[in-house]
Design a protein around this motif. Sequence first.
Motif, PDB file in Angstrom:
ATOM      1  N   ASN A   3       0.862  -1.181   0.000  1.00  0.00           N
ATOM      2  CA  ASN A   3      -0.103   0.029   0.050  1.00  0.00           C
ATOM      3  C   ASN A   3       0.872   1.219   0.082  1.00  0.00           C
ATOM      4  O   ASN A   3       0.419   2.345  -0.597  1.00  0.00           O
ATOM      5  N   LYS A   4       2.035   1.061   0.681  1.00  0.00           N
ATOM      6  CA  LYS A   4       2.927   2.333   0.989  1.00  0.00           C
ATOM      7  C   LYS A   4       3.632   2.575  -0.601  1.00  0.00           C
ATOM      8  O   LYS A   4       3.519   3.760  -1.037  1.00  0.00           O
ATOM      9  N   ARG A   5       3.946   1.596  -1.391  1.00  0.00           N
ATOM     10  CA  ARG A   5       4.370   1.503  -2.658  1.00  0.00           C
ATOM     11  C   ARG A   5       3.405   2.226  -3.509  1.00  0.00           C
ATOM     12  O   ARG A   5       3.705   3.090  -4.319  1.00  0.00           O
ATOM     13  N   SER A   6       2.156   1.799  -3.262  1.00  0.00           N
ATOM     14  CA  SER A   6       1.321   2.295  -4.536  1.00  0.00           C
ATOM     15  C   SER A   6       0.923   3.795  -4.052  1.00  0.00           C
ATOM     16  O   SER A   6       0.682   4.479  -5.067  1.00  0.00           O
ATOM     17  N   LEU A  12       3.771  10.157  -7.265  1.00  0.00           N
ATOM     18  CA  LEU A  12       4.615  10.672  -8.182  1.00  0.00           C
ATOM     19  C   LEU A  12       3.949  11.110  -9.400  1.00  0.00           C
ATOM     20  O   LEU A  12       4.364  11.840 -10.404  1.00  0.00           O
ATOM     21  N   ILE A  13       2.911  10.448  -9.552  1.00  0.00           N
ATOM     22  CA  ILE A  13       1.804  10.695 -10.598  1.00  0.00           C
ATOM     23  C   ILE A  13       1.374  12.509 -10.713  1.00  0.00           C
ATOM     24  O   ILE A  13       1.257  12.892 -11.454  1.00  0.00           O
ATOM     25  N   ALA A  14       1.407  12.678  -9.319  1.00  0.00           N
ATOM     26  CA  ALA A  14       1.013  14.187  -9.000  1.00  0.00           C
ATOM     27  C   ALA A  14       2.029  14.979  -9.568  1.00  0.00           C
ATOM     28  O   ALA A  14       2.012  16.017 -10.197  1.00  0.00           O
ATOM     29  N   ASN A 235      -2.280  14.469  -2.399  1.00  0.00           N
ATOM     30  CA  ASN A 235      -2.696  13.983  -1.030  1.00  0.00           C
ATOM     31  C   ASN A 235      -2.536  12.496  -0.587  1.00  0.00           C
ATOM     32  O   ASN A 235      -1.987  12.185   0.576  1.00  0.00           O
ATOM     33  N   VAL A 236      -2.861  11.546  -1.566  1.00  0.00           N
ATOM     34  CA  VAL A 236      -2.907  10.334  -1.192  1.00  0.00           C
ATOM     35  C   VAL A 236      -1.037   9.745  -0.929  1.00  0.00           C
ATOM     36  O   VAL A 236      -0.940   9.187  -0.203  1.00  0.00           O
ATOM     37  N   GLY A 241       2.254   7.590   1.600  1.00  0.00           N
ATOM     38  CA  GLY A 241       3.315   6.828   0.456  1.00  0.00           C
ATOM     39  C   GLY A 241       4.894   7.350   1.372  1.00  0.00           C
ATOM     40  O   GLY A 241       4.871   7.741   2.542  1.00  0.00           O
ATOM     41  N   ASN A 242       5.983   7.302   0.432  1.00  0.00           N
ATOM     42  CA  ASN A 242       7.150   7.659   1.461  1.00  0.00           C
ATOM     43  C   ASN A 242       7.439   9.158   0.867  1.00  0.00           C
ATOM     44  O   ASN A 242       7.829   9.480  -0.216  1.00  0.00           O
TER      45      ASN A 242
END
Length: 306
Positions: A3-6, A12-14, A235-236, A241-242
């Motif tokens: 979940n953290k990787r996702s 990163l898409i942001a 935000n996600v 995430g990292n």
Amino acid sequence: MENKRSATLIGLIAVLLWSSIVGLIRSVSESLGATGGAAMMYSVAALFLLLSVGWRRLAEFPKQYLIWGSLLFVSYELCLSLSIGYANTNRQAIEVGMVNYLWPALTMVAAIIFNQQKANFLIIPGFVIAIGGICWVLGGDQGFDLQGMWHNIQDNPLSYGLAFSGALIWAAYCTVTARIAKGKNGVTLFFMLTAVVLWCKYFFVGGSPMHFDLHAIIYLLLAAAAMGFGYAAWNVGILHGNVTILAGASYFIPVFSAALAALVLRTPLTMSFWQGAAMVCLGSILCWFATRNTKSKSVKQATVAE
């Protein structure tokens, strides 16, 4: 762990979405005008945010955050969109976008001055290199050329002035809201307010006629999606995430933005421009390294970019 990787990937898409903003804003303004195009973009982006992030009751937000957050956020978005829309040429729009990316270095300095953020000696060369990079970009084909830089600014002081003001305002936003937001995120409200102010400007102050065609509609939807979904994705990422990876990636946005804008606007950029863009990134990264070993909410908020 998965979940953290996702969440990190979504964050990163942001970064990619925000990197496309300069080229997309410019493309929309060419068809719909600087003010009308921006008003349409923020209206559609606000709709996207309502669908993705949702709406929160105003009573949930700290009063100071509502006042100062709204004022600073709306002011910044006005400076960003109008500075690009008012640019005389596509090359100038890309340069103006680069001036806006002074905000990371300015945010770190503001955090040190106003939020007592701890930092080491790297903050000084980092800030100097970032400023030098902007001078290098504005100097034109000759690189660092004060006369050439002054000539560029005189050609369109409004756009360059708005871009620099925006960088200062966003640094202030990150610094102030770090202390008063209390973990709340009013981005949906702020986008709505930005749209309202732009529509008021369009109807009461005046703006260029809007010419809708397939080209304008496609770029309008792309720009609004990049703005709205960029904030939703970030935000996600920042919550789940990292943060270290996301913060590091965000400081490369000036180079990504210039590359995508050059592609979208079909505008070739000189080696001196890329050298200046690299200096802006390097300076921002040094400023980040100067504070990364200390804990501060302002640093995390400062990684929110456009």
